[in-house]
Write a protein that holds these residues in place. Structure first.
Motif, mmCIF file in Angstrom:
data_model
loop_
_atom_site.group_PDB
_atom_site.id
_atom_site.type_symbol
_atom_site.label_atom_id
_atom_site.label_comp_id
_atom_site.label_asym_id
_atom_site.label_seq_id
_atom_site.Cartn_x
_atom_site.Cartn_y
_atom_site.Cartn_z
ATOM 1 N N GLY A 1 -14.199 -13.100 -41.119
ATOM 2 C CA GLY A 1 -15.375 -13.693 -40.521
ATOM 3 C C GLY A 1 -15.217 -13.950 -39.038
ATOM 4 N N GLN A 2 -13.985 -13.915 -38.535
ATOM 5 C CA GLN A 2 -13.750 -14.122 -37.114
ATOM 6 C C GLN A 2 -13.679 -12.774 -36.387
ATOM 7 O OE1 GLN A 2 -10.133 -16.442 -37.109
ATOM 8 N NE2 GLN A 2 -11.265 -18.392 -37.171
ATOM 9 N N SER A 3 -13.609 -12.795 -35.036
ATOM 10 C CA SER A 3 -13.544 -11.577 -34.226
ATOM 11 C C SER A 3 -12.376 -11.659 -33.255
ATOM 12 C CB SER A 3 -14.851 -11.376 -33.454
ATOM 13 O OG SER A 3 -15.040 -12.426 -32.523
ATOM 14 N N SER A 4 -12.066 -10.481 -32.675
ATOM 15 C CA SER A 4 -11.023 -10.381 -31.654
ATOM 16 C C SER A 4 -11.606 -9.653 -30.453
ATOM 17 C CB SER A 4 -9.807 -9.623 -32.193
ATOM 18 O OG SER A 4 -8.818 -9.486 -31.192
ATOM 19 N N THR A 5 -11.008 -9.847 -29.279
ATOM 20 C CA THR A 5 -11.476 -9.191 -28.056
ATOM 21 C C THR A 5 -10.470 -8.120 -27.636
ATOM 22 O OG1 THR A 5 -12.636 -11.173 -27.317
ATOM 23 C CG2 THR A 5 -12.116 -9.497 -25.646
ATOM 24 N N LEU A 6 -10.964 -6.888 -27.494
ATOM 25 C CA LEU A 6 -10.132 -5.771 -27.044
ATOM 26 C C LEU A 6 -10.234 -5.655 -25.528
ATOM 27 C CD1 LEU A 6 -11.158 -3.103 -29.708
ATOM 28 C CD2 LEU A 6 -9.164 -4.624 -29.752
ATOM 29 N N THR A 7 -9.091 -5.473 -24.865
ATOM 30 C CA THR A 7 -9.028 -5.290 -23.407
ATOM 31 C C THR A 7 -8.212 -4.044 -23.117
ATOM 32 O OG1 THR A 7 -9.135 -7.687 -23.049
ATOM 33 C CG2 THR A 7 -8.360 -6.316 -21.204
ATOM 34 N N TRP A 8 -8.711 -3.168 -22.259
ATOM 35 C CA TRP A 8 -7.996 -1.932 -21.969
ATOM 36 C C TRP A 8 -8.152 -1.537 -20.500
ATOM 37 C CZ3 TRP A 8 -12.805 -2.128 -24.105
ATOM 38 C CH2 TRP A 8 -13.815 -1.332 -23.511
ATOM 39 N N SER A 9 -7.235 -0.689 -20.045
ATOM 40 C CA SER A 9 -7.311 -0.110 -18.702
ATOM 41 C C SER A 9 -6.516 1.195 -18.709
ATOM 42 C CB SER A 9 -6.756 -1.062 -17.642
ATOM 43 O OG SER A 9 -5.372 -1.260 -17.833
ATOM 44 N N ALA A 10 -6.900 2.104 -17.819
ATOM 45 C CA ALA A 10 -6.225 3.402 -17.727
ATOM 46 C C ALA A 10 -6.161 3.819 -16.263
ATOM 47 C CB ALA A 10 -6.959 4.457 -18.546
ATOM 48 N N THR A 11 -4.975 4.197 -15.799
ATOM 49 C CA THR A 11 -4.806 4.752 -14.452
ATOM 50 C C THR A 11 -4.692 6.272 -14.552
ATOM 51 O OG1 THR A 11 -2.413 4.479 -14.585
ATOM 52 C CG2 THR A 11 -3.662 2.684 -13.601
ATOM 53 N N ASN A 12 -5.045 6.960 -13.457
ATOM 54 C CA ASN A 12 -5.014 8.431 -13.394
ATOM 55 C C ASN A 12 -5.878 9.062 -14.487
ATOM 56 O OD1 ASN A 12 -3.023 8.306 -11.299
ATOM 57 N ND2 ASN A 12 -1.464 8.008 -12.879
ATOM 58 N N ALA A 13 -6.958 8.394 -14.860
ATOM 59 C CA ALA A 13 -7.832 8.882 -15.927
ATOM 60 C C ALA A 13 -9.258 8.991 -15.418
ATOM 61 C CB ALA A 13 -7.780 7.955 -17.131
ATOM 62 N N THR A 14 -10.000 9.918 -16.026
ATOM 63 C CA THR A 14 -11.407 10.097 -15.685
ATOM 64 C C THR A 14 -12.341 9.733 -16.837
ATOM 65 O OG1 THR A 14 -11.240 12.429 -16.311
ATOM 66 C CG2 THR A 14 -10.914 11.899 -13.993
ATOM 67 N N SER A 15 -11.838 9.726 -18.075
ATOM 68 C CA SER A 15 -12.677 9.377 -19.220
ATOM 69 C C SER A 15 -11.789 8.915 -20.364
ATOM 70 C CB SER A 15 -13.530 10.569 -19.676
ATOM 71 O OG SER A 15 -12.694 11.628 -20.116
ATOM 72 N N CYS A 16 -12.379 8.112 -21.275
ATOM 73 C CA CYS A 16 -11.649 7.596 -22.426
ATOM 74 C C CYS A 16 -12.541 7.694 -23.669
ATOM 75 C CB CYS A 16 -11.225 6.137 -22.211
ATOM 76 S SG CYS A 16 -10.075 5.904 -20.829
#
Length: 680
Positions: A577-592
Motif C-alpha cells: 500500500g506504500q510507494s517508493s521514489t525512484l531517482t536516476w541520472s546518466a552521463t554521456n547519454a542521449t536517451s533512456c
C-alpha cells in the motif's frame, strides 16, 4: 527535427547534464593517392590553411594559364577542401570547346569554423600539352583579405631516358681569371657513349659561354674568362650504352692558383649514387665484394673508388682487389645486375681494420607489383649481445607469397629468416642493418596486389631497438600517430569520392609488429582498445577504373565514454500500500528506456514515484541508457511486505477481535455437540 534537438538540449541543461564534450583528436588528415608514378608526378602538393574565426567563406578556383601568357593545356581542373573528415567545398572548372578561351572561375561558399583545412587540386593535361597554371583563394564572403591564396602548376614530369643522366648546377667565381670545364669518363662499369655540355652565365647577364657535344675525351670541354662575383649554370647530359651504366667526373678549375671551384662524380643510367668513405690513414686497402644471394644470386657485380678527382681503382666479381688510398674522404660506387632483386656486401679493410662495410641493394623490378628489397637500420649503434629478430606477415589484405629477412653487420650476414617468424642474432657493438625481401601477392578479383609485414629487433631485456611496418606493392600510404596513453579510441576512414569513389579502400592499424585493427570501406572502428605509443595506419586504395586518382581521410580520436547510469529507490523496503521514489541520472547519454517494474522512454535524469505497491513480492526496476559511446544499464529492487497477524503471549497483551469471534464459535459448537451426547 530541429525542434526535437532543441528540446533535448534544453532537457540536458535543465537537469545539469552537459552535452558530451568533443573527443580529443590525435590525427585528422586527408590524402590523395595516384594509380601510377606518372600520375603521382603531376600532383600538386597538398596545402593547409587555418581559420581563426567562424563565418562564411568563399573558395575561388581559376585556371590562370591564359592570364599568364601560357597556352591552354589543361582539360580538367578541380579542388577539394576538407576538414574533420568532411568535404566543405568541392569545385570543378568547366572548359569551353575553344582552347584559346579562358574558362570562367568557379566559386563556392561554405560555413567555416576555427581550425585547420586541407586543399587538394587535381588536373588533367590535354594531349600533347605541357601543363597549366591554377590558383585557389579562400576569403571571407563579406569581403576582406584572403585567408589563403596559392598559385601553382600542373605539369608533365619528363625524366631523362633510363640510359641518361642530367647534371644541372650553379657556381660563383670568387677570383678573376681563366677557367676550364672538364667532364671525364671514368670507364666504370663501362665507357659512356657521349656527352653534351652547356655553360650559361647567369649574373650579371645571361649568355651562353659555350655549348659542346660529342664523345668523352681526357681534354678540357671548354674554357671561359670570369670576373669576381660572376655566377654560372653548368648543364651536362651524359649517355650510357642501352641497358648499361657509366660514371663521369665534372669539374671547374682555374684562376691564378688553378683552384677547383666545383667538382662532382656523376652516375649515368642504372649506377646508384656513391657511398661516402672516410679513409683513416694512407695505406693499401683490400676491397672485397660478396654476393649475399638474397633473395637470389646476382648476375654480375663490381665496385670502384674515386678520391681527389682521380679514379684510383676498381674490382669485379668475388676476387678482392688492392687499392692505394690517401687519408681523407673518398667515394665508393657499386654496380650489380640481377633479373629481379639482390644484395651485395662491400668491405674495405687494411691490416684487419675495417674502414667500410655495408650492404648494397639491386632492384631491377619494373614496378611495385614485383619483388622488392627493403632496408632497415636503427639510428644508433647497438651494444654487443643477443637480440631477437622477428618478422611478421600481417596478412593484410592477403598473405605474402615470399618473405625473408637478413641481418648484416659490417657487410657480413649475422642472422637470417626464410619466412615469417623469430630468431636470435648475436651482434657486435656497432651498426646493424636488416634487409627484408618480399613478393607482393597477385591481384585476385577485388583483392589488390598488396601485402604488409612488420619487423622488430629487441634486446635481451625486451628493449626495442627498432620496430617498423612496411607495405608491399603499389598504392600504399602510411600515417603515423603517437597515442598518449592506453585507452579506447575511434578510427575512421572516409572516401571523399574525389574525383570518383575508390574501388578499394582498406586500412590496417599496426602497433609494433602486431595488427591491432582493420577498416574495410568506410565502417569506423569504435572503442578500440589500444596501447600508448606509436601506431601506423596503413592505407590501401585503388582508384576507379576511369581515373588515376582517389582521395581519402583518416581520423583518430578518443572514444566517447560509455554512459554511466545510476538508479536508486527511497525507501528500498515498503509495506503493501506504500510507494517508493525512484531517482536516476546518466552521463554521456542521449536517451533512456525503462523496463521490468516500469516502462517507457525516460529523460537522462529525473525522479518518479512507483505508486502504491500491493504485491507481496520484490519489484525490480531497470533503466538502460544509450549514448555515442555505447549503452549501459542499472537496476534497483524494492521489497514489499504484508503485515502478519498478531499473537498473544504469557506476558499479557490483547487478542485480535477476529480471533475472539472464531474462538467463540468453536466453543458454541463444542457445547451443542456435548449436550446432544447427554440426551442420548
Amino acid at each position: 527535427m530541429l525542434k526535437k534537438m532543441i528540446v533535448t538540449l534544453a532537457a540536458w541543461l535543465a537537469f545539469g547534464i552537459g552535452v558530451p564534450a568533443g573527443a580529443v583528436v590525435h590525427l585528422d588528415t586527408s590524402e590523395v593517392v595516384a594509380a601510377t608514378a606518372e600520375a603521382a608526378a603531376q600532383l600538386p602538393p597538398t596545402y593547409d590553411f587555418t581559420l581563426t574565426a567562424a563565418g562564411n567563406y568563399v573558395v575561388t578556383l581559376k585556371d590562370i594559364s591564359l592570364d599568364s601568357g601560357l597556352p591552354q593545356s589543361l582539360q580538367s581542373l578541380q579542388v577539394l577542401v576538407t576538414r574533420d573528415l568532411q568535404a566543405v567545398a568541392r569545385l570543378s572548372i568547366e572548359y569551353p570547346a575553344q582552347p584559346s578561351v579562358t574558362p570562367p572561375a568557379k566559386t563556392q561558399t561554405f560555413a567555416g569554423t576555427p581550425g585547420t583545412y586541407r586543399v587538394h587540386v587535381l588536373g588533367a593535361i590535354a594531349a600533347n600539352g605541357a601543363g597549366g597554371l591554377f590558383s585557389v583563394d579562400v576569403a571571407p564572403s563579406a569581403g576582406g583579405a584572403a585567408v589563403f591564396a596559392v598559385a601553382d602548376a600542373i605539369a608533365t614530369q619528363n625524366a631523362p631516358p633510363s640510359e641518361q643522366s642530367l647534371l644541372q648546377t650553379e657556381f660563383t667565381v670568387s677570383t678573376a681569371g681563366s677557367y676550364r670545364v672538364l667532364a671525364l669518363d671514368r670507364g666504370f662499369p663501362s665507357a659512356l657513349l657521349n656527352r653534351n655540355v652547356l655553360l650559361v652565365k647567369r649574373s650579371p647577364q645571361t649568355q651562353v659561354e659555350f655549348n659542346t657535344s660529342g664523345a668523352f675525351s681526357p681534354s678540357d670541354v671548354g674554357t671561359f674568362n670570369a670576373q669576381v662575383g660572376d655566377t654560372y649554370e653548368l648543364i651536362v647530359v651524359a649517355t650510357a650504352s642501352p641497358g648499361s651504366a657509366g660514371l663521369y667526373g665534372a669539374a671547374v678549375r682555374g684562376g691564378p692558383s688553378d683552384t677547383v671551384i666545383y667538382r662532382s662524380e656523376n652516375g649515368v643510367g642504372a649506377l646508384p649514387p656513391a657511398r661516402a668513405l672516410t679513409i683513416p690513414t694512407a695505406a693499401t686497402y683490400s676491397l672485397a665484394l660478396t654476393d649475399l644471394q638474397f633473395p637470389v644470386p646476382l648476375t654480375a657485380f663490381s665496385a670502384a673508388i674515386v678520391q681527389n678527382d682521380a679514379f684510383v681503382g676498381s674490382v669485379a666479381g668475388a676476387t678482392p682487389g688492392n687499392i692505394s688510398l690517401s687519408a681523407g674522404s673518398a667515394q665508393l660506387f657499386v654496380y650489380s645486375t640481377t633479373a629481379t632483386t639482390g644484395a651485395l656486401s662491400a668491405v674495405l679493410s687494411s691490416g684487419g681494420q675495417v674502414a667500410y662495410g655495408d650492404v648494397h641493394i639491386t632492384d631491377a623490378s619494373p614496378d611495385a607489383t614485383t619483388p622488392a628489397i627493403y632496408s632497415f637500420s636503427p639510428s644508433e649503434p647497438v651494444s654487443r649481445g643477443n637480440y631477437a629478430l622477428s618478422l611478421n606477415d600481417l596478412r593484410f589484405p592477403t598473405e605474402l607469397p615470399s618473405l625473408r629477412a637478413l641481418a648484416i653487420q659490417e657487410g657480413l650476414p649475422v642472422g637470417q629468416l626464410n619466412a615469417a617468424g623469430n630468431t636470435v642474432v648475436s651482434l657486435e657493438a656497432g651498426k646493424v642493418r636488416v634487409l627484408v625481401a618480399a613478393t607482393p601477392p597477385p591481384v585476385s578479383g577485388t583483392l589488390p596486389g598488396n601485402g604488409a609485414f612488420a619487423l622488430a629487433l629487441k634486446a635481451a631485456n625486451d628493449a626495442i631497438v627498432f620496430e617498423s611496418t612496411q607495405g608491399v606493392g603499389g598504392l600504399f600510404n602510411a600515417k603515423v600517430v603517437d597515442l598518449p596513453a592506453a585507452g579506447r579510441y575511434d578510427i575512421e576512414l572516409k572516401d571523399f569520392e574525389f574525383p570518383s569513389r575508390l574501388r578499394i579502400s582498406w586500412l590496417a592499424v599496426t602497433h609494433g609488429t602486431e595488427l591491432v585493427g582493420q577498416v574495410i570501406g568506410s565502417s569506423p572502428i569504435q572503442n578500440l582498445q589500444l596501447e600508448g605509443g606509436v601506431h601506423v595506419l596503413n592505407f590501401i586504395g585503388q582508384p576507379a577504373a576511369n581515373t588515376n586518382y582517389g582521395a581519402f581521410g583518416l581520423k583518430v580520436s578518443d572514444s566517447t565514454p560509455a554512459p554511466v547510469v545510476t538508479l536508486s529507490a527511497s525507501p528500498t523496503s515498503v509495506t503493501a500500500g506504500q510507494s517508493s521514489t525512484l531517482t536516476w541520472s546518466a552521463t554521456n547519454a542521449t536517451s533512456c528506456t525503462a523496463s521490468n517494474g516500469w516502462s517507457g522512454s525516460k529523460t537522462v535524469s529525473g525522479t518518479q514515484s512507483t505508486g502504491a505497491l500491493s504485491t507481496s513480492s520484490n519489484t525490480t526496476y531497470a533503466l538502460e541508457c544509450v549514448g555515442p559511446g555505447g549503452r549501459s544499464s542499472a537496476s534497483v529492487t524494492v521489497s514489499v511486505t504484508v503485515p502478519t497477524p498478531g499473537k498473544s503471549g504469557g506476558g499479557g497483551g490483547h487478542l485480535d477481535p477476529l480471533l475472539l469471534v472464531a474462538l467463540a464459535t468453536v466453543l458454541t459448537l463444542a457445547t451443542v455437540r456435548r449436550q446432544r451426547g447427554v440426551m442420548k
